[in-house]
Motif scaffolding. Structure first.
Motif, PDB file in Angstrom:
ATOM      1  N   ARG A  17      -8.240   9.201   5.115  1.00 21.48           N
ATOM      2  CA  ARG A  17      -7.385  10.351   5.416  1.00 21.48           C
ATOM      3  C   ARG A  17      -6.837  11.040   4.162  1.00 21.48           C
ATOM      4  NH1 ARG A  17      -7.964   6.840   9.034  1.00 21.48           N
ATOM      5  NH2 ARG A  17      -7.833   7.319  11.248  1.00 21.48           N
ATOM      6  N   GLY A  18      -7.135  10.465   2.995  1.00 20.00           N
ATOM      7  CA  GLY A  18      -6.643  11.035   1.742  1.00 20.00           C
ATOM      8  C   GLY A  18      -5.187  10.736   1.473  1.00 20.00           C
ATOM      9  N   PHE A  19      -4.649   9.675   2.092  1.00 22.92           N
ATOM     10  CA  PHE A  19      -3.234   9.346   1.962  1.00 22.92           C
ATOM     11  C   PHE A  19      -2.951   8.254   0.924  1.00 22.92           C
ATOM     12  CE2 PHE A  19      -2.256  10.379   6.732  1.00 22.92           C
ATOM     13  CZ  PHE A  19      -2.571  11.704   6.513  1.00 22.92           C
ATOM     14  N   LEU A  20      -3.906   7.379   0.654  1.00 24.03           N
ATOM     15  CA  LEU A  20      -3.663   6.222  -0.213  1.00 24.03           C
ATOM     16  C   LEU A  20      -3.420   6.658  -1.650  1.00 24.03           C
ATOM     17  CD1 LEU A  20      -3.505   3.121  -0.260  1.00 24.03           C
ATOM     18  CD2 LEU A  20      -5.937   3.118  -0.870  1.00 24.03           C
ATOM     19  N   ARG A  21      -2.359   6.145  -2.252  1.00 27.61           N
ATOM     20  CA  ARG A  21      -2.018   6.474  -3.635  1.00 27.61           C
ATOM     21  C   ARG A  21      -2.130   5.260  -4.545  1.00 27.61           C
ATOM     22  NH1 ARG A  21      -3.368  10.492  -1.810  1.00 27.61           N
ATOM     23  NH2 ARG A  21      -2.028  12.118  -1.034  1.00 27.61           N
ATOM     24  N   GLU A  22      -1.546   4.118  -4.155  1.00 27.39           N
ATOM     25  CA  GLU A  22      -1.605   2.896  -4.956  1.00 27.39           C
ATOM     26  C   GLU A  22      -1.667   1.673  -4.050  1.00 27.39           C
ATOM     27  OE1 GLU A  22       1.826   4.399  -5.534  1.00 27.39           O
ATOM     28  OE2 GLU A  22       0.951   5.932  -6.797  1.00 27.39           O
ATOM     29  N   VAL A  23      -2.307   0.623  -4.555  1.00 29.22           N
ATOM     30  CA  VAL A  23      -2.285  -0.687  -3.918  1.00 29.22           C
ATOM     31  C   VAL A  23      -1.803  -1.655  -4.986  1.00 29.22           C
ATOM     32  CG1 VAL A  23      -3.627  -2.517  -2.838  1.00 29.22           C
ATOM     33  CG2 VAL A  23      -4.186  -0.120  -2.364  1.00 29.22           C
ATOM     34  N   GLU A  24      -0.685  -2.311  -4.710  1.00 30.06           N
ATOM     35  CA  GLU A  24      -0.058  -3.186  -5.699  1.00 30.06           C
ATOM     36  C   GLU A  24       0.209  -4.560  -5.101  1.00 30.06           C
ATOM     37  OE1 GLU A  24       3.498  -0.987  -6.341  1.00 30.06           O
ATOM     38  OE2 GLU A  24       2.529   0.493  -7.628  1.00 30.06           O
ATOM     39  N   LEU A  33       0.866  -1.170   0.000  1.00 28.34           N
ATOM     40  CA  LEU A  33       0.000   0.000   0.000  1.00 28.34           C
ATOM     41  C   LEU A  33       0.906   1.224   0.000  1.00 28.34           C
ATOM     42  CD1 LEU A  33      -1.630  -2.409   1.154  1.00 28.34           C
ATOM     43  CD2 LEU A  33      -2.914  -0.754   2.474  1.00 28.34           C
ATOM     44  N   ARG A  34       0.927   1.934  -1.106  1.00 30.31           N
ATOM     45  CA  ARG A  34       1.789   3.108  -1.260  1.00 30.31           C
ATOM     46  C   ARG A  34       0.983   4.349  -0.899  1.00 30.31           C
ATOM     47  NH1 ARG A  34       6.046  -0.211  -2.008  1.00 30.31           N
ATOM     48  NH2 ARG A  34       5.914  -1.376  -3.937  1.00 30.31           N
ATOM     49  N   TRP A  35       1.554   5.180  -0.050  1.00 30.93           N
ATOM     50  CA  TRP A  35       0.825   6.340   0.431  1.00 30.93           C
ATOM     51  C   TRP A  35       1.761   7.507   0.702  1.00 30.93           C
ATOM     52  CZ3 TRP A  35       1.603   8.330   5.410  1.00 30.93           C
ATOM     53  CH2 TRP A  35       2.370   7.537   6.264  1.00 30.93           C
ATOM     54  N   ASN A  36       1.157   8.674   0.867  1.00 31.69           N
ATOM     55  CA  ASN A  36       1.881   9.828   1.376  1.00 31.69           C
ATOM     56  C   ASN A  36       0.906  10.779   2.047  1.00 31.69           C
ATOM     57  OD1 ASN A  36       0.740  11.538  -0.556  1.00 31.69           O
ATOM     58  ND2 ASN A  36       2.631  11.975  -1.608  1.00 31.69           N
ATOM     59  N   ASN A  37       1.431  11.599   2.921  1.00 33.02           N
ATOM     60  CA  ASN A  37       0.649  12.637   3.586  1.00 33.02           C
ATOM     61  C   ASN A  37       0.964  13.932   2.854  1.00 33.02           C
ATOM     62  OD1 ASN A  37      -0.302  14.705   5.205  1.00 33.02           O
ATOM     63  ND2 ASN A  37       0.236  13.678   7.112  1.00 33.02           N
ATOM     64  N   PRO A  38       0.017  14.469   2.081  1.00 32.63           N
ATOM     65  CA  PRO A  38       0.312  15.652   1.273  1.00 32.63           C
ATOM     66  C   PRO A  38       0.685  16.889   2.080  1.00 32.63           C
ATOM     67  CG  PRO A  38      -2.024  15.092   1.167  1.00 32.63           C
ATOM     68  CD  PRO A  38      -1.341  13.990   1.907  1.00 32.63           C
ATOM     69  N   ARG A  39       0.382  16.897   3.360  1.00 31.13           N
ATOM     70  CA  ARG A  39       0.768  18.046   4.191  1.00 31.13           C
ATOM     71  C   ARG A  39       2.258  18.062   4.505  1.00 31.13           C
ATOM     72  NH1 ARG A  39      -3.974  18.951   8.671  1.00 31.13           N
ATOM     73  NH2 ARG A  39      -5.596  19.495   7.177  1.00 31.13           N
ATOM     74  N   ILE A  40       2.886  16.879   4.493  1.00 29.99           N
ATOM     75  CA  ILE A  40       4.307  16.845   4.875  1.00 29.99           C
ATOM     76  C   ILE A  40       5.219  16.196   3.838  1.00 29.99           C
ATOM     77  CG2 ILE A  40       3.826  16.951   7.342  1.00 29.99           C
ATOM     78  CD1 ILE A  40       4.259  13.945   7.504  1.00 29.99           C
ATOM     79  N   HIS A  41       4.655  15.500   2.847  1.00 32.33           N
ATOM     80  CA  HIS A  41       5.469  14.835   1.828  1.00 32.33           C
ATOM     81  C   HIS A  41       5.292  15.505   0.478  1.00 32.33           C
ATOM     82  CE1 HIS A  41       4.602  11.196   4.554  1.00 32.33           C
ATOM     83  NE2 HIS A  41       5.844  11.561   4.784  1.00 32.33           N
ATOM     84  N   THR A  42       6.346  15.488  -0.320  1.00 32.63           N
ATOM     85  CA  THR A  42       6.241  15.974  -1.690  1.00 32.63           C
ATOM     86  C   THR A  42       5.325  15.014  -2.464  1.00 32.63           C
ATOM     87  OG1 THR A  42       8.193  14.738  -2.369  1.00 32.63           O
ATOM     88  CG2 THR A  42       8.543  17.020  -1.648  1.00 32.63           C
ATOM     89  N   PRO A  43       4.674  15.481  -3.534  1.00 30.73           N
ATOM     90  CA  PRO A  43       3.727  14.631  -4.264  1.00 30.73           C
ATOM     91  C   PRO A  43       4.311  13.318  -4.784  1.00 30.73           C
ATOM     92  CG  PRO A  43       3.486  16.906  -4.945  1.00 30.73           C
ATOM     93  CD  PRO A  43       4.700  16.844  -4.051  1.00 30.73           C
ATOM     94  N   ASP A  44       5.609  13.285  -5.099  1.00 29.81           N
ATOM     95  CA  ASP A  44       6.209  12.060  -5.644  1.00 29.81           C
ATOM     96  C   ASP A  44       6.718  11.110  -4.563  1.00 29.81           C
ATOM     97  OD1 ASP A  44       8.138  13.997  -5.005  1.00 29.81           O
ATOM     98  OD2 ASP A  44       9.611  13.048  -6.299  1.00 29.81           O
ATOM     99  N   ARG A  45       6.728  11.508  -3.302  1.00 30.57           N
ATOM    100  CA  ARG A  45       7.197  10.655  -2.208  1.00 30.57           C
ATOM    101  C   ARG A  45       6.171   9.583  -1.908  1.00 30.57           C
ATOM    102  NH1 ARG A  45       9.341  11.455   3.437  1.00 30.57           N
ATOM    103  NH2 ARG A  45       9.786   9.299   3.991  1.00 30.57           N
ATOM    104  N   ARG A  46       6.633   8.370  -1.692  1.00 36.34           N
ATOM    105  CA  ARG A  46       5.751   7.263  -1.324  1.00 36.34           C
ATOM    106  C   ARG A  46       6.313   6.540  -0.117  1.00 36.34           C
ATOM    107  NH1 ARG A  46       3.001   9.705  -4.201  1.00 36.34           N
ATOM    108  NH2 ARG A  46       1.772   9.003  -5.975  1.00 36.34           N
ATOM    109  N   LYS A  47       5.456   6.329   0.857  1.00 35.36           N
ATOM    110  CA  LYS A  47       5.768   5.468   1.983  1.00 35.36           C
ATOM    111  C   LYS A  47       5.022   4.168   1.710  1.00 35.36           C
ATOM    112  CE  LYS A  47       6.498   7.113   5.896  1.00 35.36           C
ATOM    113  NZ  LYS A  47       7.497   7.611   6.771  1.00 35.36           N
ATOM    114  N   THR A  48       5.391   3.100   2.370  1.00 38.24           N
ATOM    115  CA  THR A  48       4.776   1.805   2.094  1.00 38.24           C
ATOM    116  C   THR A  48       4.351   1.123   3.377  1.00 38.24           C
ATOM    117  OG1 THR A  48       6.186   1.524   0.144  1.00 38.24           O
ATOM    118  CG2 THR A  48       5.121  -0.447   0.999  1.00 38.24           C
ATOM    119  N   TRP A  49       3.115   0.657   3.356  1.00 41.92           N
ATOM    120  CA  TRP A  49       2.644  -0.283   4.361  1.00 41.92           C
ATOM    121  C   TRP A  49       2.470  -1.598   3.637  1.00 41.92           C
ATOM    122  CZ3 TRP A  49      -1.928   2.282   7.445  1.00 41.92           C
ATOM    123  CH2 TRP A  49      -1.415   3.211   8.346  1.00 41.92           C
ATOM    124  N   LEU A  50       2.741  -2.677   4.325  1.00 48.96           N
ATOM    125  CA  LEU A  50       2.558  -4.008   3.754  1.00 48.96           C
ATOM    126  C   LEU A  50       1.291  -4.616   4.333  1.00 48.96           C
ATOM    127  CD1 LEU A  50       6.237  -5.246   4.098  1.00 48.96           C
ATOM    128  CD2 LEU A  50       5.139  -4.176   2.122  1.00 48.96           C
TER     129      LEU A  50
END
Length: 74
Positions: A57-64, A24-41
């Motif tokens: 929360r509006g954080f989810l970007r991709e699920v792969e 699950l690739r995500w980022n917090n738009p308040r603190i991360h740049t748009p291209d930054r991705r954090k990952t939860w497994l």
């Protein structure tokens, strides 16, 4: 013996020890740049729960799905 997707990587859900099968690739738009991705497994059982948590929360970007050679730990 075949390697399972995410072999050795564990689901990020609290208390879960199942192998991860989803990234699950995500980022917090308040603190991360748009291209930054954090990952939860996530394992199959926790994929929806963790995705919903991030989506609300509006954080989810991709699920792969995890590839058998994917070692992108969080």
């Amino acid at each position: 013996m075949t390697d399972a997707p995410g072999d050795g990587l564990i689901c990020s859900a609290k208390g879960c020890s199942e192998p991860a099968t989803w990234a699950l690739r995500w980022n917090n738009p308040r603190i991360h740049t748009p291209d930054r991705r954090k990952t939860w497994l996530a394992c199959d059982r926790h994929r929806a729960h963790l995705s919903d948590f991030l989506r609300v929360r509006g954080f989810l970007r991709e699920v792969e799905p995890m590839a058998s050679d994917d070692q992108s730990a969080p």
